[in-house]
Scaffold this active site. Structure first.
Site, mmCIF file in Angstrom:
data_model
loop_
_atom_site.group_PDB
_atom_site.id
_atom_site.type_symbol
_atom_site.label_atom_id
_atom_site.label_comp_id
_atom_site.label_asym_id
_atom_site.label_seq_id
_atom_site.Cartn_x
_atom_site.Cartn_y
_atom_site.Cartn_z
ATOM 1 C CB THR A 185 36.048 30.445 28.851
ATOM 2 O OG1 THR A 185 37.298 31.003 29.217
ATOM 3 C CG2 THR A 185 35.468 29.676 30.002
ATOM 4 C CD GLU A 330 33.504 30.248 32.948
ATOM 5 O OE1 GLU A 330 32.580 30.154 32.119
ATOM 6 O OE2 GLU A 330 34.346 31.167 32.936
#
Ligand code: ADP
Length: 551
Positions: A185, A330
């Site tokens: 991320t 995610e």
């Protein structure tokens, strides 16, 4: 009692094998990195060369579970390496070239990547990070020997890497929960976190992503993923297109308005997907040259909130259906899409536009809820905001090598089986979710929450505004008050008064920013989103006039 059906593990190699047997001659067109020319291949050729990649990896002692990295645009070769690594049970790790080189090096070391495949446009980055890398044994440039860049780095051309390898190789045959892909991320605070997809999560996510009310693609579609494969699996499109037999158009390195338009028209694209900034570039080009997309039917827009001007331009000016998408790395990444419901079709056009501005509803395989700070469920009335939490088979339950289950925003990763997205949202009675803010960006004024995103979206529509960001600034009476930061369009000089006047009546009075400041450029992060952390840093010593008055 167990069912008596066959055991057919959901592994992604089956997706390309399916394309190879069901649509062998369906085309994959790529704008080549080397010369910008169009290059044509087929799913059959991609499948054969992907197996050559597998054999070449095995020859270099790459085994199941080893991480194989790519630093590359969307191209046919990237697709081959992607399936070649995943098919044999290695983990394909996409690196984001827009990160700082030091961050990329940190990520490669954390992931312990053994090989890096890269596009020649990124040679300078690879040269810069190579001395820092601890585990990389081989650099493979996605090109042929003739186009290999001059470099002190020991590297091999991709075409040489696979040359002479058999087009037969053993694929799959392992547990569907085997790790398949890795994507970090782009966290703005703390170290990046690796999301480790499994074969099963990728297959289920791709099937969910191609439901009729999500992307809804079929064999007649021509699909162009502009969203990069390094940006959360190109939103599943590298799996969806071969699954359904759509023609793939890979745009390579050129994502400006003109280049995108040339591919849309030249290849007769029917479905495409990208973040809003790409569309602003395309729409500017269309307007300037008085052009229209003639084959495009649907466009997915996500990654950040869709500006109303972009939505209206596609739907009203060009008759192209906009699919507003929300998600995150995610979540593989799709969380919701904004396709309308029967109730919306009974409403007028303006109400439909309003509904489409929301982030949408969940497809099957995603569950979502909003809760307050104590975890209590909030009503679905379209007004109450709460922390948005999700669960499903394609949602992360932990980060790679990091049992400490916190996300990059410091929130608990797994709260009662739900992942805390770090977003704050409303859900209306029809089940349509609307992001009102990031939990850390929401402005807390006198105990009430003000949504920075809402104000930004509206301010973007004011005359002469290129980009707008709202941050909370300390205030002695209210704790925080909103400050609106504006990046004017080139040559424009909008005034504070005109912008505040424009907001009047469009937002609650107490939401009105206490001040407007102008900057040359609003800082953006690696995925093109506003970097609020950098902006808050920039305005650290700034004092609101209203705060000075209150002191
Ligand atoms: P991605 O890789 O998809 O950009 P990130 O994990 O970097 O995912 O960022 C995810 C975040 O981006 C979400 O939590 C949300 O805050 C924001 N986001 C994504 N899509 C939208 C959207 N359509 N509207 C508003 N915010 C969005």
């Amino acid at each position: 009692m167990l069912g008596l059906m066959q055991n057919w593990p959901l592994t992604v190699d089956r997706i390309l094998d399916h394309a190879n047997s069901a649509f062998p001659n369906r085309e994959v067109a790529t704008r080549a990195i080397e010369d910008g020319q169009l290059k044509r291949t087929t799913y059959a050729q991609i499948a054969a060369r992907a197996r050559q990649v597998t054999n070449a990896l095995r020859e270099r002692s790459i085994a199941m579970g080893d991480r194989v990295a790519t630093l590359a645009w969307n191209t046919d070769r990237h697709l081959e390496a992607w399936y070649g690594a995943m098919g044999m049970g290695a983990v394909l790790h996409t690196l984001n070239p827009r990160l700082f080189p030091e961050q990329i090096a940190w990520i490669v070391n954390h992931a312990e990547d053994k090989i890096i495949f890269f596009d020649v446009t990124f040679t300078a980055i690879v040269e810069k990070i190579a001395p820092l890398l601890k585990t990389v044994q081989l650099y493979v440039a996605f090109t042929d020997r003739a186009n290999l860049p001059q470099s002190s780095l020991p590297m091999i051309a991709y075409e040489d890497f696979i040359a002479g390898q058999s087009t037969e190789a053993r694929w799959g045959g392992f547990d569907e929960n085997t790790a398949c892909g890795l994507c970090y991320t782009s966290g703005t605070t703390g170290d990046p976190k690796g999301v480790l997809y499994s074969h099963r999560s990728n297959v289920l996510h791709a099937m969910a992503a191609n439901q009729t009310d999500v992307f809804g693609c079929g064999a007649r579609d021509v699909v162009m993923p502009i969203v990069p494969m390094f940006h959360a699996n190109a939103w599943a499109i590298a799996f969806v297109a071969p699954m359904c037999g759509a023609k793939l158009v890979m745009p390579g390195a050129k994502l400006d308005g003109q280049s995108v338009y040339e591919l849309l028209e030249g290849e007769k694209v029917t479905f495409t997907a990208a973040v809003p900034t790409v569309w602003q570039g395309l729409l500017g080009f269309l307007r300037e040259h008085n052009l229209k997309p003639t084959t495009l039917k649907r466009v997915a827009i996500g990654g950040s909130a869709i500006p109303e001007t972009v939505l209206r331009a596609f739907e009203e000016d060009y008759g192209v259906e906009v699919i507003h998408a929300w998600g995150m790395t995610e979540m593989s990444p799709i969380g919701t899409t904004g396709k309308l419901l029967p109730d919306h079709y009974a409403q007028d056009h303006e109400a439909q536009i309003k509904a489409k501005m929301k982030q949408g509803r969940v497809p099957f395989t995603v569950e979502m809820k909003i809760v307050d700070d104590e975890g209590k469920l909030m009503p679905h009335d379209g007004k109450a905001f709460g922390r948005l939490q999700v669960r499903g088979p394609s949602v992360a339950r932990a980060y790679f090598k990091n049992a400490g289950a916190k996300n990059e925003r410091g929130e608990c990763l797994e709260t009662c089986g739900f992942f805390d997205t770090g977003d704050v949202a409303t859900i209306d009675p029809l089940g349509i979710m609307q992001i009102t803010d990031r939990a850390k960006d929401v402005i807390k004024s006198g105990g009430e929450w003000i949504s920075s995103i809402d104000i930004e979206n509206i301010a973007m529509g004011a005359e002469g505004v290129a980009n707008a960001a709202v941050i909370g600034v300390a205030h002695p009476k209210w704790d925080e008050r909103p400050l609106l930061v504006i990046q004017p369009k080139p040559g424009a000089s909008p005034s504070k008064e005109a912008i505040l006047k424009f907001l009047e009546g469009k937002i609650a009075k107490w939401w009105t920013p206490d001040d407007v400041q102008f900057v040359d450029a609003i800082p953006l992060g690696a995925t093109g989103k506003i970097n609020k952390l950098a902006l808050r840093e920039q305005f650290r010593d700034y004092k609101l006039p209203s705060a000075q008055a209150a002191e």
